[in-house]
Design a protein around this motif. Sequence first.
Motif, mmCIF file in Angstrom:
data_model
loop_
_atom_site.group_PDB
_atom_site.id
_atom_site.type_symbol
_atom_site.label_atom_id
_atom_site.label_comp_id
_atom_site.label_asym_id
_atom_site.label_seq_id
_atom_site.Cartn_x
_atom_site.Cartn_y
_atom_site.Cartn_z
ATOM 1 N N CYS A 1 0.829 -1.203 0.000
ATOM 2 C CA CYS A 1 0.000 0.000 0.000
ATOM 3 C C CYS A 1 0.867 1.260 0.000
ATOM 4 C CB CYS A 1 -0.931 0.002 1.212
ATOM 5 S SG CYS A 1 -2.241 -1.249 1.135
ATOM 6 N N ILE A 2 1.972 1.201 0.723
ATOM 7 C CA ILE A 2 2.897 2.338 0.756
ATOM 8 C C ILE A 2 3.435 2.612 -0.645
ATOM 9 C CG2 ILE A 2 5.165 3.098 1.595
ATOM 10 C CD1 ILE A 2 4.536 1.522 4.185
ATOM 11 N N ARG A 3 3.842 1.557 -1.335
ATOM 12 C CA ARG A 3 4.358 1.722 -2.701
ATOM 13 C C ARG A 3 3.286 2.292 -3.626
ATOM 14 N NH1 ARG A 3 9.257 -0.686 -3.485
ATOM 15 N NH2 ARG A 3 9.895 -2.335 -2.011
ATOM 16 N N ALA A 4 2.073 1.774 -3.494
ATOM 17 C CA ALA A 4 0.987 2.237 -4.360
ATOM 18 C C ALA A 4 0.679 3.708 -4.129
ATOM 19 C CB ALA A 4 -0.262 1.385 -4.112
ATOM 20 N N LEU A 5 0.697 4.137 -2.882
ATOM 21 C CA LEU A 5 0.416 5.539 -2.574
ATOM 22 C C LEU A 5 1.531 6.462 -3.066
ATOM 23 C CD1 LEU A 5 -1.019 5.012 1.015
ATOM 24 C CD2 LEU A 5 -2.270 6.015 -0.904
#
Length: 319
Positions: free
Chosen positions: A107-111
Amino acid sequence: MEPTHSPTNRGTAVTMPDVPSTVSGKRQRSDAGAASSEDLPDRKRACWGILTSQGSWADRSPLHEAASQGRLLALRTLLAQGYHANIITIDYVTPLHEACLSGHVSCIRALIRVGANVNAATIDGVTPLFNCSSSGSEASMEVLLQNGAHTHTTHTHLPSALHEACKRGHSVCVQLLLAYGADPDYSVSHLGSPLYLSCLHGHTSCTRLLLHTGARVNDGPAGGSPLLAAARHDSSEQVALLLEYGADVNLRDKDNHRAVELAPPGGKTEELLLAYDFSPRSLRQMCRLMIRDLIGRSRMKFLPQLPLPPLITQYLQYT
């Protein structure tokens, strides 16, 4: 739907689009729908406080929820439907804060991929990197650091991510932060240095990393020092480390007590400190401390390049 905004006018929040109920529903502003602190997971509740509060649960968006719970598909769907990566709550908590606090790397990468601010700060000054230190997620921390997260804080009264990692004993996070240039001597008046916090909470692995990097061994808040903290908590392993790196045994706390007077009677810590009183440092040890001090922390990495025999280099490096 009305945009979320801050009453302090520190910035403008992003308007949240309407989202079909099949994806996620917004938390209702009612007693039944709001989560109390007793209902929160132990890890998250333990991370909260005056400097780690994640704000009002009532104004969290579905994107905050998806990031917090690690629901990558829902998060991508919400972003595709128009939710902005930097949407904030009334306390300026972003979805990235939530993902970091829960350690959801995907999720961190996607954000970040869609423009999330890796240095966003809440009204308490908490950054996503600080939340990684709280959760102990080194993978999340490395993603942030690789994408430009600052290891320092611009608020002199707030602890850094390194303080938080040392307080919680997350040694891998400490190592990462130091590798990316975090200042081991950054001190906060009411908390002291990262080394002091590490000793105060008994985290020997963090203490060793900081000392090896060249952290100042006697830095602490007023009336305190790392050695005094370690002695008070009867941490003999940390006391031995601090003495080896040049801790001053004559420093006194606000009640005028030395470390040997704070150590529990009859224990290993008291024994070490009493032995030191009768057998001060050797000339060899004093030379090592003096040379390291003259070289300075910022140049310690160049020690192997000095024209010295390997044994001397290893001695200076404590290896």
